[in-house]
Enzyme design. Sequence first.
Site, PDB file in Angstrom:
ATOM      1  N   ARG A   1      -8.194 -27.801  13.270  1.00  0.00           N
ATOM      2  CA  ARG A   1      -7.570 -26.784  14.112  1.00  0.00           C
ATOM      3  C   ARG A   1      -6.052 -26.912  14.064  1.00  0.00           C
ATOM      4  O   ARG A   1      -5.511 -28.010  14.184  1.00  0.00           O
ATOM      5  CB  ARG A   1      -8.082 -26.887  15.556  1.00  0.00           C
ATOM      6  CG  ARG A   1      -9.592 -26.729  15.646  1.00  0.00           C
ATOM      7  CD  ARG A   1     -10.098 -26.740  17.067  1.00  0.00           C
ATOM      8  NE  ARG A   1      -9.675 -25.545  17.799  1.00  0.00           N
ATOM      9  CZ  ARG A   1     -10.064 -25.280  19.045  1.00  0.00           C
ATOM     10  NH1 ARG A   1     -10.869 -26.117  19.687  1.00  0.00           N
ATOM     11  NH2 ARG A   1      -9.665 -24.183  19.656  1.00  0.00           N
TER      12      ARG A   1
ATOM     13  N   LYS B   1     -13.526 -21.572  30.457  1.00  0.00           N
ATOM     14  CA  LYS B   1     -13.792 -20.454  29.547  1.00  0.00           C
ATOM     15  C   LYS B   1     -15.144 -19.795  29.832  1.00  0.00           C
ATOM     16  O   LYS B   1     -15.633 -19.008  29.025  1.00  0.00           O
ATOM     17  CB  LYS B   1     -13.729 -20.946  28.097  1.00  0.00           C
ATOM     18  CG  LYS B   1     -12.381 -21.566  27.727  1.00  0.00           C
ATOM     19  CD  LYS B   1     -12.379 -22.105  26.308  1.00  0.00           C
ATOM     20  CE  LYS B   1     -11.096 -22.841  26.001  1.00  0.00           C
ATOM     21  NZ  LYS B   1     -11.056 -23.377  24.616  1.00  0.00           N
TER      22      LYS B   1
ATOM     23  N   GLN C   1     -17.934 -18.040  23.863  1.00  0.00           N
ATOM     24  CA  GLN C   1     -17.828 -18.783  22.609  1.00  0.00           C
ATOM     25  C   GLN C   1     -16.954 -17.991  21.628  1.00  0.00           C
ATOM     26  O   GLN C   1     -15.946 -17.429  22.020  1.00  0.00           O
ATOM     27  CB  GLN C   1     -19.219 -19.104  22.079  1.00  0.00           C
ATOM     28  CG  GLN C   1     -20.023 -19.963  23.055  1.00  0.00           C
ATOM     29  CD  GLN C   1     -21.421 -20.251  22.616  1.00  0.00           C
ATOM     30  OE1 GLN C   1     -22.138 -19.381  22.143  1.00  0.00           O
ATOM     31  NE2 GLN C   1     -21.846 -21.503  22.774  1.00  0.00           N
TER      32      GLN C   1
ATOM     33  N   PRO D   1     -11.654 -16.970  23.026  1.00  0.00           N
ATOM     34  CA  PRO D   1     -10.760 -16.666  24.147  1.00  0.00           C
ATOM     35  C   PRO D   1     -10.511 -17.915  24.983  1.00  0.00           C
ATOM     36  O   PRO D   1     -11.406 -18.747  25.169  1.00  0.00           O
ATOM     37  CB  PRO D   1     -11.545 -15.611  24.938  1.00  0.00           C
ATOM     38  CG  PRO D   1     -12.544 -15.059  23.983  1.00  0.00           C
ATOM     39  CD  PRO D   1     -12.879 -16.170  23.044  1.00  0.00           C
ATOM     40  N   GLU D   2      -9.297 -18.037  25.484  1.00  0.00           N
ATOM     41  CA  GLU D   2      -8.946 -19.191  26.298  1.00  0.00           C
ATOM     42  C   GLU D   2      -8.997 -18.813  27.778  1.00  0.00           C
ATOM     43  O   GLU D   2      -9.275 -17.660  28.133  1.00  0.00           O
ATOM     44  CB  GLU D   2      -7.581 -19.729  25.868  1.00  0.00           C
ATOM     45  CG  GLU D   2      -7.598 -20.117  24.395  1.00  0.00           C
ATOM     46  CD  GLU D   2      -6.329 -20.792  23.885  1.00  0.00           C
ATOM     47  OE1 GLU D   2      -5.547 -21.323  24.693  1.00  0.00           O
ATOM     48  OE2 GLU D   2      -6.134 -20.803  22.652  1.00  0.00           O
TER      49      GLU D   2
END
Length: 278
Positions: free
Chosen positions: A262, A53, A70, A2-3
């Site tokens: 990524r 985060k 995480q 999650p951002e």
Amino acid sequence: MPEGPEIRRAADKIGKALIGKTIEDGQWPFPTISDKAHLLLEQEVLDVTSKGKAMLIRLANGWSMYSHNQLYGRWTVNLNTTEPKSNRSLRAEFITDRHAVRLWSATDIVLIRTEEEGAHPFLAKLGPDVLDDDVTHDLLTKRLESSTCKRKKAATLMLDQGAFAGLGNYLRSEILHSAGVHPDDRPCDLSSPTVSAWGRAIKDITVRAYQQGGVTVPKSVADASKARGEPRRRWRHAVFCRDERPCLTCGDLVLRKRYAGRRLDFCPSCQPAQRISG
């Protein structure tokens, strides 16, 4: 993972259930907090917020529970009469007179003095949290122009939590496309108007994602994409997860590059490279 917008929305939801309430019961089985129930039980929750985060639940006795989801962590909020149904491992549980707030599967949880939050190893390294009200377009632009950021490649800089807290993979692609910045360019390669546009995009795209539940395009754009039958992973973004499809801005093909494994999606026409080789 999650951002920032997702964690801030989770903090908002948890805050509605906990702020002003007393922790009447609960479980804290995770090893780093398993012997700290006496610091949590019968305490009033003063605040729930996020930093990048990470999540912070602040108590009236001057202690805070820090957690970082995480990859696998997840928060749930239910009425306290609802039986939890999850195959995940329970890490923390806060029970009030009405709600049960639970954290599952996270592996980075600790209790710290509220006054010492800034010294936590993760929090101490964070740059400005893009979602904070006092973090403005101008501040973000100056950050891009700073000596610590101006020579870093855009693809790297947009994931550097020490530069801009809360940004992640989908925000990276969306911000750079909105600003017209090629992922290999650096702030020092760009004109002042482009760097200013980049600073505005960092703030505006992140705030939009927070306000619209992860959607980074205007509602009219999302609605048009939905009407074409696109899945949610595509219609909620301008370029991310839209590789090998026409750019919504210019019609050229969206491309995908990988940086340290990524994915990053971008439009080579809307985001022409400015950096001079070498």
